[in-house]
Design a protein around this motif. Sequence first.
Motif, PDB file in Angstrom:
ATOM      1  N   LYS A  64       0.843  -1.036  -0.156  1.00  0.00           N
ATOM      2  CA  LYS A  64       0.047   0.077   0.011  1.00  0.00           C
ATOM      3  C   LYS A  64       0.949   1.214  -0.011  1.00  0.00           C
ATOM      4  CE  LYS A  64      -2.076  -0.818   3.810  1.00  0.00           C
ATOM      5  NZ  LYS A  64      -3.025  -0.522   4.805  1.00  0.00           N
ATOM      6  N   LEU A  65       2.122   1.218   0.484  1.00  0.00           N
ATOM      7  CA  LEU A  65       2.912   2.274   0.557  1.00  0.00           C
ATOM      8  C   LEU A  65       2.997   3.206  -0.626  1.00  0.00           C
ATOM      9  CD1 LEU A  65       4.520   4.060   2.466  1.00  0.00           C
ATOM     10  CD2 LEU A  65       6.894   2.600   1.764  1.00  0.00           C
ATOM     11  N   GLU A  66       2.738   4.377  -0.890  1.00  0.00           N
ATOM     12  CA  GLU A  66       2.820   5.054  -2.095  1.00  0.00           C
ATOM     13  C   GLU A  66       3.591   6.373  -1.923  1.00  0.00           C
ATOM     14  OE1 GLU A  66      -1.219   7.912  -2.086  1.00  0.00           O
ATOM     15  OE2 GLU A  66      -1.501   5.567  -2.470  1.00  0.00           O
ATOM     16  N   ARG A  67       3.940   6.617  -0.560  1.00  0.00           N
ATOM     17  CA  ARG A  67       4.648   7.984  -0.521  1.00  0.00           C
ATOM     18  C   ARG A  67       5.127   8.338   0.932  1.00  0.00           C
ATOM     19  NH1 ARG A  67       3.934  12.866  -3.629  1.00  0.00           N
ATOM     20  NH2 ARG A  67       1.753  12.000  -4.264  1.00  0.00           N
ATOM     21  N   ILE A  68       6.527   8.720   0.753  1.00  0.00           N
ATOM     22  CA  ILE A  68       6.953   9.222   2.272  1.00  0.00           C
ATOM     23  C   ILE A  68       7.381  10.872   1.930  1.00  0.00           C
ATOM     24  CG2 ILE A  68       9.181   9.005   3.471  1.00  0.00           C
ATOM     25  CD1 ILE A  68       9.254   6.139   2.539  1.00  0.00           C
ATOM     26  N   GLN A 107      15.246   7.739  -5.237  1.00  0.00           N
ATOM     27  CA  GLN A 107      15.855   7.325  -6.304  1.00  0.00           C
ATOM     28  C   GLN A 107      15.691   5.417  -5.983  1.00  0.00           C
ATOM     29  OE1 GLN A 107      19.831   8.495  -6.978  1.00  0.00           O
ATOM     30  NE2 GLN A 107      19.150  10.752  -6.840  1.00  0.00           N
ATOM     31  N   TYR A 108      15.915   5.113  -5.071  1.00  0.00           N
ATOM     32  CA  TYR A 108      16.117   3.695  -4.477  1.00  0.00           C
ATOM     33  C   TYR A 108      14.535   3.109  -4.503  1.00  0.00           C
ATOM     34  CZ  TYR A 108      16.799  -0.579  -1.586  1.00  0.00           C
ATOM     35  OH  TYR A 108      16.911  -1.694  -1.153  1.00  0.00           O
ATOM     36  N   LEU A 109      13.628   3.923  -4.480  1.00  0.00           N
ATOM     37  CA  LEU A 109      12.262   3.539  -4.110  1.00  0.00           C
ATOM     38  C   LEU A 109      11.511   3.721  -5.594  1.00  0.00           C
ATOM     39  CD1 LEU A 109      10.846   4.605  -0.761  1.00  0.00           C
ATOM     40  CD2 LEU A 109      11.651   2.274  -1.217  1.00  0.00           C
ATOM     41  N   PHE A 110      11.876   4.230  -6.672  1.00  0.00           N
ATOM     42  CA  PHE A 110      11.434   4.589  -7.671  1.00  0.00           C
ATOM     43  C   PHE A 110      10.966   3.295  -8.351  1.00  0.00           C
ATOM     44  CE2 PHE A 110      11.633   5.130 -12.308  1.00  0.00           C
ATOM     45  CZ  PHE A 110      10.739   6.416 -12.621  1.00  0.00           C
ATOM     46  N   PRO A 111      11.691   2.277  -8.552  1.00  0.00           N
ATOM     47  CA  PRO A 111      11.254   0.914  -9.156  1.00  0.00           C
ATOM     48  C   PRO A 111       9.895   0.473  -8.661  1.00  0.00           C
ATOM     49  CG  PRO A 111      13.648   0.894  -8.840  1.00  0.00           C
ATOM     50  CD  PRO A 111      13.309   1.917  -7.998  1.00  0.00           C
ATOM     51  N   ARG A 112       9.850   0.771  -7.269  1.00  0.00           N
ATOM     52  CA  ARG A 112       8.648   0.451  -6.536  1.00  0.00           C
ATOM     53  C   ARG A 112       7.232   1.368  -6.715  1.00  0.00           C
ATOM     54  NH1 ARG A 112      10.635  -1.014  -0.951  1.00  0.00           N
ATOM     55  NH2 ARG A 112       8.459  -1.259  -0.122  1.00  0.00           N
TER      56      ARG A 112
END
Length: 240
Positions: free
Chosen positions: A126-130, A164-169
Amino acid sequence: MNKTILILGANSDVAKECIQLYTSEGNYVIAASRSTDALHEFVAQRNIDSNKIAILYFDAVDFDSHQPFYDALPTKPHIVLYAAGYLKNNEEALRNWQGSFQMMKVHYCGAVSILNIIAMDVSNDKLERIIGLSSLSGVRGRKSNFVYGSTKSAFTQYLAGLRQYLFPRKIKVNVVVAGYIRSKMTAGLDLPESLMLEPSFIARAVVNAGNQFTIVPGFKWKMIYHILRLMPEKLVAKLP
């Protein structure tokens, strides 16, 4: 769709305004802070629906508690806001290591500790934004507040890499680079009235965060932000 919002450092003035905005839109907020009594008072004062909020104890600098805290959440979040803050006067921070260290722990170490845990939970689809609440003080080192500013700069750079790290997800990461906020943390400081921003104004920028990484609320502060970034070092050295 209604979402679950986890707010870390939820007793800050901006965070409390975010609670109001998020819940008014029908979202469920998990408000986490050491100051749980103050949050209960705030919820009562604003007549926030108790079914739309959970108030939990969270200590940003108690690193060993972060994994158990996250594991015990009533539901995993769609959106995470890190808003914990601590301020020591620069002269005090230079003379008092504990004051400097506390700013480092609250703004950087604590943020990295809990946000790493959240980001690495691949089971939470569900995580979409930090979102991180940072400061214009972290844009360039200035002699009047470079200890505080350095902790905010480190936090901003961490978020840039995390984005950048989470961009693929397809998880978005934003940093809100705020100027002077009228808050309990700045109360008593000699700051120019024409540049003061209300917590509710910053909160709207948080809640309405889009795709861009850096969000600078307020036209005047956008101008200051770009000037600071481009200003030659010899001119920065003349700033207060």
